[in-house]
Write an enzyme that holds these catalytic residues in place. Structure first.
Site, PDB file in Angstrom:
ATOM      1  N   GLY A 169       0.967   9.421 -33.819  1.00 58.15           N
ATOM      2  CA  GLY A 169      -0.053   8.461 -34.236  1.00 58.15           C
ATOM      3  C   GLY A 169      -1.039   8.122 -33.134  1.00 58.15           C
ATOM      4  N   HIS A 184       5.738  11.798 -34.303  1.00 53.41           N
ATOM      5  CA  HIS A 184       5.287  10.553 -33.672  1.00 53.41           C
ATOM      6  C   HIS A 184       4.004  10.776 -32.866  1.00 53.41           C
ATOM      7  CE1 HIS A 184       6.921   6.426 -32.173  1.00 53.41           C
ATOM      8  NE2 HIS A 184       5.601   6.411 -32.276  1.00 53.41           N
ATOM      9  N   ILE A 231      -4.173  -2.259 -37.155  1.00 51.55           N
ATOM     10  CA  ILE A 231      -4.081  -0.920 -37.739  1.00 51.55           C
ATOM     11  C   ILE A 231      -4.189  -0.985 -39.253  1.00 51.55           C
ATOM     12  CG2 ILE A 231      -2.615   1.107 -38.024  1.00 51.55           C
ATOM     13  CD1 ILE A 231      -1.413   0.453 -35.255  1.00 51.55           C
ATOM     14  N   ARG A 282       7.171   2.213 -37.143  1.00 51.42           N
ATOM     15  CA  ARG A 282       8.422   2.491 -36.451  1.00 51.42           C
ATOM     16  C   ARG A 282       9.445   2.941 -37.498  1.00 51.42           C
ATOM     17  NH1 ARG A 282       5.827   2.749 -32.547  1.00 51.42           N
ATOM     18  NH2 ARG A 282       6.135   1.751 -30.508  1.00 51.42           N
ATOM     19  N   ASP A 317       1.305  -9.559 -45.827  1.00 48.22           N
ATOM     20  CA  ASP A 317       1.513  -9.923 -44.429  1.00 48.22           C
ATOM     21  C   ASP A 317       1.663 -11.435 -44.351  1.00 48.22           C
ATOM     22  OD1 ASP A 317       1.178 -10.588 -41.645  1.00 48.22           O
ATOM     23  OD2 ASP A 317       0.218  -8.645 -41.336  1.00 48.22           O
ATOM     24  N   GLU A 341      14.670   9.924 -33.033  1.00 46.42           N
ATOM     25  CA  GLU A 341      13.636  10.902 -32.714  1.00 46.42           C
ATOM     26  C   GLU A 341      14.090  11.783 -31.564  1.00 46.42           C
ATOM     27  OE1 GLU A 341      10.010   8.647 -32.127  1.00 46.42           O
ATOM     28  OE2 GLU A 341       9.936   8.047 -34.235  1.00 46.42           O
ATOM     29  N   ASP A 352       5.537   9.720 -39.720  1.00 48.29           N
ATOM     30  CA  ASP A 352       5.275  10.069 -38.321  1.00 48.29           C
ATOM     31  C   ASP A 352       6.365   9.516 -37.415  1.00 48.29           C
ATOM     32  OD1 ASP A 352       3.616  11.139 -36.184  1.00 48.29           O
ATOM     33  OD2 ASP A 352       3.086   9.063 -35.699  1.00 48.29           O
TER      34      ASP A 352
END
Length: 310
Positions: free
Chosen positions: A279, A277, A151, A231, A170, A260, A255
């Site tokens: 996505g 949420h 992503i 997340r 990363d 939630e 998002d």
């Protein structure tokens, strides 16, 4: 066990599985987790579980003595007790990044919405208030991508099309790999200090919980915007609320949330753009997940190695 919207996007999922000579029990809820008292009887005789957002806990696993495989109908598998499943000899796999494009596109949409005040301007116009919003351009700005996987790399590619400089952080990516995708790899602290926009694309592993905390937010530019479509748990929400209220950063586009539905305290902030949420909630993304899940079921039945096994 899928939400109604995902099931509607791929209504033939059950039939596809039945063509494999499987008895299929379908639990479809209104885009919210299925209650435990419905899950337990449904999995009692299950050999295979295909799951969306429901929590597959040790209790659920123990209630399915014939269970051999759990397939996550998505990329994030933090709702499955993978360690316990492994102890019981149950294989776990996920749908990979079949919906990576869907999440990446929403990330760019949220970035634009936050930068240009699209939501605020729309609300004002509906309220019959003609007021110009002086926003920020993406072109010429620097985007920091934390988590440069499937992503994150797509987001970086889309951002480059807007004329943005892309930085990446990363620990599992080499400088050469990042450079081949048009990004400069660097420590997260350096990325935070240099970026005008920061987007997060990491899984909710133990090491990543609260990754973006108060200290990380304080490193960002006061004019920076944080985007999170990964997340909610990877961002310290209390620290983010404080940072947004006090001007530590300019804004956020979210998002996902630590709980939630989210707390009204965060979604009601004037410098927050929020979505529920969504996505992966695109027709193409949902259909790609269905194909990935069916393929893994076929591989299991044929005694082949699963795609994206954990």
């Amino acid at each position: 066990m899928l939400g109604e919207s995902f099931y509607a996007a791929c209504p033939d999922l059950g039939e596809e599985l039945r063509r494999l000579h499987l008895e299929v029990v379908e639990l479809v809820n209104h885009d919210s987790p299925t209650p435990l008292d419905e899950i337990l009887p449904a999995v009692a005789d299950a050999d295979i579980i295909v799951v969306g957002v429901e929590r597959i806990t040790s209790q659920v696993i123990d209630h399915a003595p014939n269970l051999k495989i759990i397939l996550k109908h998505g990329a994030g598998y933090d709702n499955i007790d993978v360690a316990y499943a492994g102890k019981k000899g149950i294989r776990v796999a996920y749908a990979g990044h079949a919906n990576a494009g869907s999440v990446a596109e929403l990330t760019m949409g949220l970035m634009l919405a936050a930068a240009r005040g699209i939501v605020t301007s729309n609300i004002r116009l509906v309220d019959n208030r003609w007021m110009l919003y002086m926003g920020d351009m993406l072109e010429g700005a620097t985007l920091g991508v934390i988590g440069f996987g499937a992503i994150g790399k797509r987001v970086g590619r889309y951002a480059q099309a807007f004329g943005m400089e892309v930085l990446a952080s990363d620990p599992f990516v080499t400088p050469e790999n990042a450079a081949s995708a048009g990004a400069a790899l660097m420590p997260m602290e350096t990325l935070l200090r240099r970026s005008d926009f920061v987007t997060v694309h990491v899984p909710a592993t133990r090491d990543n919980l609260g990754l973006i905390d108060g200290a990380a937010l304080a490193m960002m530019k006061r004019t920076a915007i944080l985007i999170n479509t990964s997340r909610g748990e990877v961002v310290d929400e209390d620290a983010l609320i404080e940072a947004l209220k006090t001007g530590v950063i300019k804004g956020a586009a979210l998002d996902v949330f630590s709980s939630e539905p989210p707390r009204p305290e965060i979604v009601s902030l004037p410098n927050v753009v929020a979505t529920p949420h969504i996505g992966g909630s695109s027709l193409g993304g949902a259909q790609a997940l269905c194909r990935a899940s069916v393929e893994n079921v076929k591989r299991f039945l044929n005694g082949e190695e699963l795609h994206n096994r954990l």
